[in-house]
Design an enzyme around this catalytic site. Sequence first.
Site, PDB file in Angstrom:
ATOM      1  N   CYS A  27     -13.690  -8.132  -2.018  1.00  0.00           N
ATOM      2  CA  CYS A  27     -12.344  -8.868  -1.864  1.00  0.00           C
ATOM      3  C   CYS A  27     -12.560  -9.671  -0.616  1.00  0.00           C
ATOM      4  O   CYS A  27     -12.893 -10.700  -0.587  1.00  0.00           O
ATOM      5  CB  CYS A  27     -11.158  -7.841  -1.775  1.00  0.00           C
ATOM      6  SG  CYS A  27      -9.630  -8.731  -2.257  1.00  0.00           S
TER       7      CYS A  27
ATOM      8  N   GLY B 133     -10.299  -6.191   3.314  1.00  0.00           N
ATOM      9  CA  GLY B 133      -9.383  -6.148   4.664  1.00  0.00           C
ATOM     10  C   GLY B 133      -8.265  -7.260   4.791  1.00  0.00           C
ATOM     11  O   GLY B 133      -8.050  -8.147   3.647  1.00  0.00           O
TER      12      GLY B 133
ATOM     13  N   GLU C 251       1.097  17.027  -7.672  1.00  0.00           N
ATOM     14  CA  GLU C 251       0.477  17.387  -6.201  1.00  0.00           C
ATOM     15  C   GLU C 251       1.885  16.759  -5.549  1.00  0.00           C
ATOM     16  O   GLU C 251       2.206  15.697  -5.382  1.00  0.00           O
ATOM     17  CB  GLU C 251      -0.509  16.602  -5.961  1.00  0.00           C
ATOM     18  CG  GLU C 251      -0.920  17.033  -4.351  1.00  0.00           C
ATOM     19  CD  GLU C 251      -2.189  16.110  -3.783  1.00  0.00           C
ATOM     20  OE1 GLU C 251      -2.806  15.281  -4.767  1.00  0.00           O
ATOM     21  OE2 GLU C 251      -2.346  16.082  -2.768  1.00  0.00           O
TER      22      GLU C 251
ATOM     23  N   ASP D  89      -4.895   9.986  -3.318  1.00  0.00           N
ATOM     24  CA  ASP D  89      -5.128  10.792  -4.056  1.00  0.00           C
ATOM     25  C   ASP D  89      -5.368  10.234  -5.691  1.00  0.00           C
ATOM     26  O   ASP D  89      -6.073  11.016  -6.533  1.00  0.00           O
ATOM     27  CB  ASP D  89      -4.219  12.193  -3.940  1.00  0.00           C
ATOM     28  CG  ASP D  89      -4.440  12.836  -2.826  1.00  0.00           C
ATOM     29  OD1 ASP D  89      -5.564  13.290  -2.400  1.00  0.00           O
ATOM     30  OD2 ASP D  89      -3.465  13.086  -2.018  1.00  0.00           O
TER      31      ASP D  89
ATOM     32  N   GLU E  81     -14.789  -0.608  -6.423  1.00  0.00           N
ATOM     33  CA  GLU E  81     -14.864   0.554  -5.926  1.00  0.00           C
ATOM     34  C   GLU E  81     -14.001   1.407  -6.877  1.00  0.00           C
ATOM     35  O   GLU E  81     -13.981   2.621  -7.136  1.00  0.00           O
ATOM     36  CB  GLU E  81     -14.766   0.742  -4.553  1.00  0.00           C
ATOM     37  CG  GLU E  81     -13.282   0.303  -3.838  1.00  0.00           C
ATOM     38  CD  GLU E  81     -13.355  -1.172  -3.582  1.00  0.00           C
ATOM     39  OE1 GLU E  81     -14.012  -1.825  -4.041  1.00  0.00           O
ATOM     40  OE2 GLU E  81     -12.414  -1.460  -2.607  1.00  0.00           O
TER      41      GLU E  81
ATOM     42  N   THR F  17      -0.599  31.168   6.759  1.00  0.00           N
ATOM     43  CA  THR F  17      -0.474  30.877   5.444  1.00  0.00           C
ATOM     44  C   THR F  17       0.521  31.898   5.014  1.00  0.00           C
ATOM     45  O   THR F  17       1.563  31.541   4.029  1.00  0.00           O
ATOM     46  CB  THR F  17      -1.903  31.269   4.657  1.00  0.00           C
ATOM     47  OG1 THR F  17      -2.761  30.471   5.134  1.00  0.00           O
ATOM     48  CG2 THR F  17      -1.667  31.388   3.145  1.00  0.00           C
TER      49      THR F  17
ATOM     50  N   GLU G  89      -5.787 -17.428   5.934  1.00  0.00           N
ATOM     51  CA  GLU G  89      -5.057 -16.295   6.384  1.00  0.00           C
ATOM     52  C   GLU G  89      -5.705 -16.278   7.825  1.00  0.00           C
ATOM     53  O   GLU G  89      -4.857 -15.751   8.879  1.00  0.00           O
ATOM     54  CB  GLU G  89      -5.763 -15.054   5.652  1.00  0.00           C
ATOM     55  CG  GLU G  89      -5.254 -13.727   5.944  1.00  0.00           C
ATOM     56  CD  GLU G  89      -5.791 -12.535   5.078  1.00  0.00           C
ATOM     57  OE1 GLU G  89      -6.693 -12.805   4.318  1.00  0.00           O
ATOM     58  OE2 GLU G  89      -5.250 -11.220   5.547  1.00  0.00           O
TER      59      GLU G  89
ATOM     60  N   HIS H  29     -11.857  -5.198  -6.475  1.00  0.00           N
ATOM     61  CA  HIS H  29     -12.342  -4.158  -5.760  1.00  0.00           C
ATOM     62  C   HIS H  29     -13.062  -3.197  -6.858  1.00  0.00           C
ATOM     63  O   HIS H  29     -12.295  -2.348  -7.501  1.00  0.00           O
ATOM     64  CB  HIS H  29     -11.230  -3.284  -5.326  1.00  0.00           C
ATOM     65  CG  HIS H  29     -10.396  -3.949  -4.021  1.00  0.00           C
ATOM     66  ND1 HIS H  29     -11.002  -3.976  -2.819  1.00  0.00           N
ATOM     67  CD2 HIS H  29      -9.499  -4.548  -3.977  1.00  0.00           C
ATOM     68  CE1 HIS H  29     -10.169  -4.706  -2.023  1.00  0.00           C
ATOM     69  NE2 HIS H  29      -9.089  -5.164  -2.791  1.00  0.00           N
TER      70      HIS H  29
ATOM     71  N   MET I 247     -15.858 -10.928  -0.217  1.00  0.00           N
ATOM     72  CA  MET I 247     -16.172 -12.177  -1.261  1.00  0.00           C
ATOM     73  C   MET I 247     -15.546 -13.430  -0.352  1.00  0.00           C
ATOM     74  O   MET I 247     -16.281 -14.421  -0.237  1.00  0.00           O
ATOM     75  CB  MET I 247     -15.620 -12.086  -2.477  1.00  0.00           C
ATOM     76  CG  MET I 247     -15.691 -13.046  -3.405  1.00  0.00           C
ATOM     77  SD  MET I 247     -14.384 -13.856  -3.192  1.00  0.00           S
ATOM     78  CE  MET I 247     -14.374 -15.141  -4.893  1.00  0.00           C
TER      79      MET I 247
END
Length: 545
Positions: free
Chosen positions: A390, A363, A145, A75, A521, A195, A414, A519, A393
Amino acid sequence: MEKSKHKYVFVVGGVLSGVGKGVTTASLGNIFKSKGFKVTAIKADPYINVDAGTMNPVEHGEVFVTDDGDETDQDMGNYERFLDVDLTSTNYMTTGRVYTTVIQDERSMKYKGKCVQVVPDIPKEIIRRIEAAAKKSDSDIALIEIGGTVGEYENILFLEAARMMKLRDPSSVAFVLVSYLPVPSHLGEMKTKPTQHASRALSSAGINADIIIARGEKKLDKPRREKLAVFCGVHHENVVSAPDVKSIYEIPLTLEQQDMGNKLLKVFGWPARKSNMSEWKKFVARNNRVENKVKIAVIGKYFGTGDYTLADSYVSVIEAAKHAALYNGVYPELDWVDSEVFEKDPSKIKKLEKYDGIIVPGGFGTRGVEGIIKAIEFARKRKIPYLGLCYGMQLATVEFVRNVIGRTEANTVEMNPDTKEPVIHINPNQEKNVRENHYGGTMRLGAYDCILEKGSKTRKAYGKRKISERHRHRYEFNNDYRELIEKAGLKVVGVNPESDLVEIVELADHPFFVGTQFHPEFKSRPMTPHPLFREFVAAALKNKK
Ligand code: GLN
């Protein structure tokens, strides 16, 4: 009674999660901003986890990273995108974080011998954090929130904090209940009862909603609006309808059409103000006119739980692709491709032929990695525009060293800690973290500078020499391989000036093949798409099938 300089809007959820409380909160911020207010948004997550970094994204959604290196809830990304601001760790808290502070304070005698109690000491710490965020951003209005839905045990102390704030200075606090009104298919009628129960649960926490935002497949009609008003004790004008819309970016407009902003200002006793949403309106209208598509394959694991695809794990990638595509006048059609398919049946790789572009997002772990490497090889050889984020790459460099340079054992440690060709390796510090199970908050996190190589496509895309981008990874490119890959045509075009770490690679002889250790994004915004996504989509369009 001490009067607050800042106003606070608490947004709580009713009935079920996943109805867009985050986007609604972000939209409220967008509306206030369009009225000329200084706004900030805070997320309070009820989990014991200190941050979102240790949570499985399949269950929890994307881990959003801030400039200052906090691993937060997705969020926070919505807030940044809708408010066009950079938030910091001050804007994020979890139950774990709140308790940690209280316990540390207790250990250092800050409570001066007093008995430290769940109530009021936990809500007090929550309030301290909320006020600190409002103060730090010097905002007129802070949106908070509260994660989860009302009636859950988990978030009760956050509600208690909100209640205490309201009690202290009633005109500085407003409550918005974002609830869901289902239309069961066998009834074909919108139901208000859930509700009503949510509103009652909120009342039992000592809070009355000032505004109810009625989410649902359809628009709220008059009889149901009145029913909600009566049973939930909210003026009927303060029941706002938020039906499903084509794009999340329409939501601020839907809400503001019903004068949402002024309804909240009234709660604060502030005069009404006009909103100026003309740029946003143009943006949404432009999006609605888009007809053509760009077809992009997103390759990796993490895409499914049971029968459902959880695109939530990559919401920033999806949004960045949208921003970039819309800038280029098209709509992105993203297909989530499970890389393990290519491991089981290598001939399936041909399926990728039909895509205009390929993205390998971030990932972790070993699952599906060999399949991802096969897909990268395909993108490289077939000259399909490629953007590696990431892990995307790191694996692009592994693929290159294996298949172009011919060192077939090349790998990331990894995947294989004992590989003889550790193209992607781990620094001793990080090795120690892993050895000692220090996983939380220990990756290379947050914003780092990067210097771009003159003449590269990447530099041209950004249009400047020095950039700053957000990281979240443990492994790094091994500089022992730098000369080797550069000589063979995979250019290092972005480097961190302090550490000399490789941040961006780019294939010389390819329409678009870029891998970033960071990243990108996370920094894309609706009206200012990220330069690399923008150029990636432009290249994909040139390659359009
Ligand atoms: N698993 C890789 C690392 O830890 C990449 C992480 C990522 O893609 N965010 O370095």
